[in-house]
Design a protein around this motif. Structure first.
Motif, PDB file in Angstrom:
ATOM      1  N   ASN A 173       0.836  -1.278   0.015  1.00 15.17           N
ATOM      2  CA  ASN A 173      -0.066   0.050  -0.262  1.00 15.17           C
ATOM      3  C   ASN A 173       0.935   1.394   0.063  1.00 15.17           C
ATOM      4  O   ASN A 173       2.129   1.471   0.524  1.00 15.17           O
ATOM      5  CB  ASN A 173      -0.842  -0.021   1.030  1.00 15.17           C
ATOM      6  N   GLU A 214      -2.515   5.234  -2.200  1.00  9.52           N
ATOM      7  CA  GLU A 214      -3.574   4.234  -2.521  1.00  9.52           C
ATOM      8  C   GLU A 214      -3.393   3.018  -1.838  1.00  9.52           C
ATOM      9  O   GLU A 214      -2.102   2.543  -1.324  1.00  9.52           O
ATOM     10  CB  GLU A 214      -3.305   3.659  -4.147  1.00  9.52           C
ATOM     11  N   LYS A 262      -8.092   1.043   4.178  1.00  7.82           N
ATOM     12  CA  LYS A 262      -8.488   2.466   4.435  1.00  7.82           C
ATOM     13  C   LYS A 262      -8.884   2.941   5.716  1.00  7.82           C
ATOM     14  O   LYS A 262      -8.303   3.745   6.480  1.00  7.82           O
ATOM     15  CB  LYS A 262      -9.136   2.849   3.239  1.00  7.82           C
ATOM     16  N   VAL A 295      -7.418   6.435  -1.722  1.00  8.79           N
ATOM     17  CA  VAL A 295      -8.418   5.751  -2.594  1.00  8.79           C
ATOM     18  C   VAL A 295      -7.809   4.154  -2.814  1.00  8.79           C
ATOM     19  O   VAL A 295      -6.757   3.870  -2.703  1.00  8.79           O
ATOM     20  CB  VAL A 295      -8.168   6.417  -3.878  1.00  8.79           C
ATOM     21  N   GLY A 312      -7.113   1.142  -4.958  1.00  8.46           N
ATOM     22  CA  GLY A 312      -6.561   1.080  -6.256  1.00  8.46           C
ATOM     23  C   GLY A 312      -5.046   0.731  -6.071  1.00  8.46           C
ATOM     24  O   GLY A 312      -4.560   0.756  -5.164  1.00  8.46           O
ATOM     25  N   PRO A 323      -0.926   0.928  -6.597  1.00  5.53           N
ATOM     26  CA  PRO A 323      -0.015   2.020  -6.218  1.00  5.53           C
ATOM     27  C   PRO A 323       0.351   2.905  -7.445  1.00  5.53           C
ATOM     28  O   PRO A 323       0.487   2.253  -8.515  1.00  5.53           O
ATOM     29  CB  PRO A 323       1.216   1.439  -5.559  1.00  5.53           C
ATOM     30  N   SER A 324       0.471   4.247  -7.282  1.00  7.11           N
ATOM     31  CA  SER A 324       1.002   5.288  -8.124  1.00  7.11           C
ATOM     32  C   SER A 324       2.274   4.794  -8.649  1.00  7.11           C
ATOM     33  O   SER A 324       3.266   4.029  -8.011  1.00  7.11           O
ATOM     34  CB  SER A 324       0.690   6.358  -7.683  1.00  7.11           C
ATOM     35  N   GLU A 344      -1.489  14.441  -4.967  1.00  8.36           N
ATOM     36  CA  GLU A 344      -1.681  13.107  -5.122  1.00  8.36           C
ATOM     37  C   GLU A 344      -2.479  12.776  -6.160  1.00  8.36           C
ATOM     38  O   GLU A 344      -3.805  13.366  -6.169  1.00  8.36           O
ATOM     39  CB  GLU A 344      -2.274  12.404  -3.793  1.00  8.36           C
TER      40      GLU A 344
END
Length: 229
Positions: free
Chosen positions: A79, A95, A102, A123, A125, A127-128, A163
């Motif tokens: 995460n 994410e 969360k 959010v 989803g 990871p960026s 973000e």
């Protein structure tokens, strides 16, 4: 009472913080690299330019570190959770795998000493990517630079977190400063949305905070309740 508002549209440098200090800090200041700034201009100058008390400033650094470590210990690196504390109010961005993570991240944050409140903007989803995060850093740098160049309010009073191209604005500000900061941020290149996570104060209170001797005010806490504009 809500702590923040969403926009699709959120001691005076101490006013004596030298412009040269910003030049020395350079990009490190714009990207929030606190250790680099400490080495370049000293913690005292930063605290003097901040509306937070010295105690709150120090607590924020501790809260960020402790919360990040706690969340990391529980969830590992799968995460991606960013922790930002301002005046002991914590913003969670990034994410996570699912809604349970969360919710648990928020619960864990609330157990950290001195945390007054939590704004959970995590959010669900994947990871960026590195590219995504580099883009967010560029957006933050651009917004902070525009704050400095516009000179309609002190850029020291507004913290910028980006973000996924969403800007989060934190600080102890007047309503006018909030509107000015949100307008500049929302019209900056690449910004999808602006979220204000501000604590609001009157103009008279702002003047008092900007002229006090914050370097010796180690125990006085801010009693301003967070609220939406």
């Amino acid at each position: 009472m809500k702590l923040y508002a969403t926009l699709p549209t959120l001691f005076s440098a101490r006013r004596t913080l030298l412009v040269g200090a910003f030049a020395i800090a350079g990009v490190a200041l714009l990207q929030g690299c606190v250790p680099v700034i400490f080495a370049g201009i000293g913690a005292g100058a930063l605290v003097a330019a901040d509306r937070r008390t010295t105690g709150a400033y120090v607590d924020d650094e501790s809260i960020e570190q402790k919360t990040s470590n706690l969340i990391g210990q529980h969830f590992g690196t799968i995460n991606h959770v960013n922790v930002t504390s301002y005046n002991r109010n914590v913003l969670l961005t990034g994410e996570v795998q699912d809604e349970n993570v969360k919710a648990e991240a928020q619960r864990l944050t609330g157990t950290v000493a001195n945390v007054r409140g939590v704004v959970n903007e995590l959010v669900v989803g994947p990871p960026s990517t590195f590219s995504d995060r580099a883009n967010d850093t560029a957006i933050t740098t651009n917004v902070k630079t525009r704050f400095l160049n516009n000179k309609v309010f002190s850029a020291n009073h507004v913290k910028v977190v980006t973000e996924a191209s969403v800007i989060f604005l934190l600080g102890i500000v007047t309503q006018a400063e909030s509107e000015q900061a949100a307008e500049i941020a929302s019209t900056s290149k690449g910004v999808k949305k602006v979220v204000r996570v501000f604590e609001y104060i009157a103009e008279s209170e702002a003047k008092t905070l900007d002229t006090r001797d914050n370097t010796t005010d180690t125990k006085a806490d801010s009693n301003f309740p967070p609220e939406a504009p």
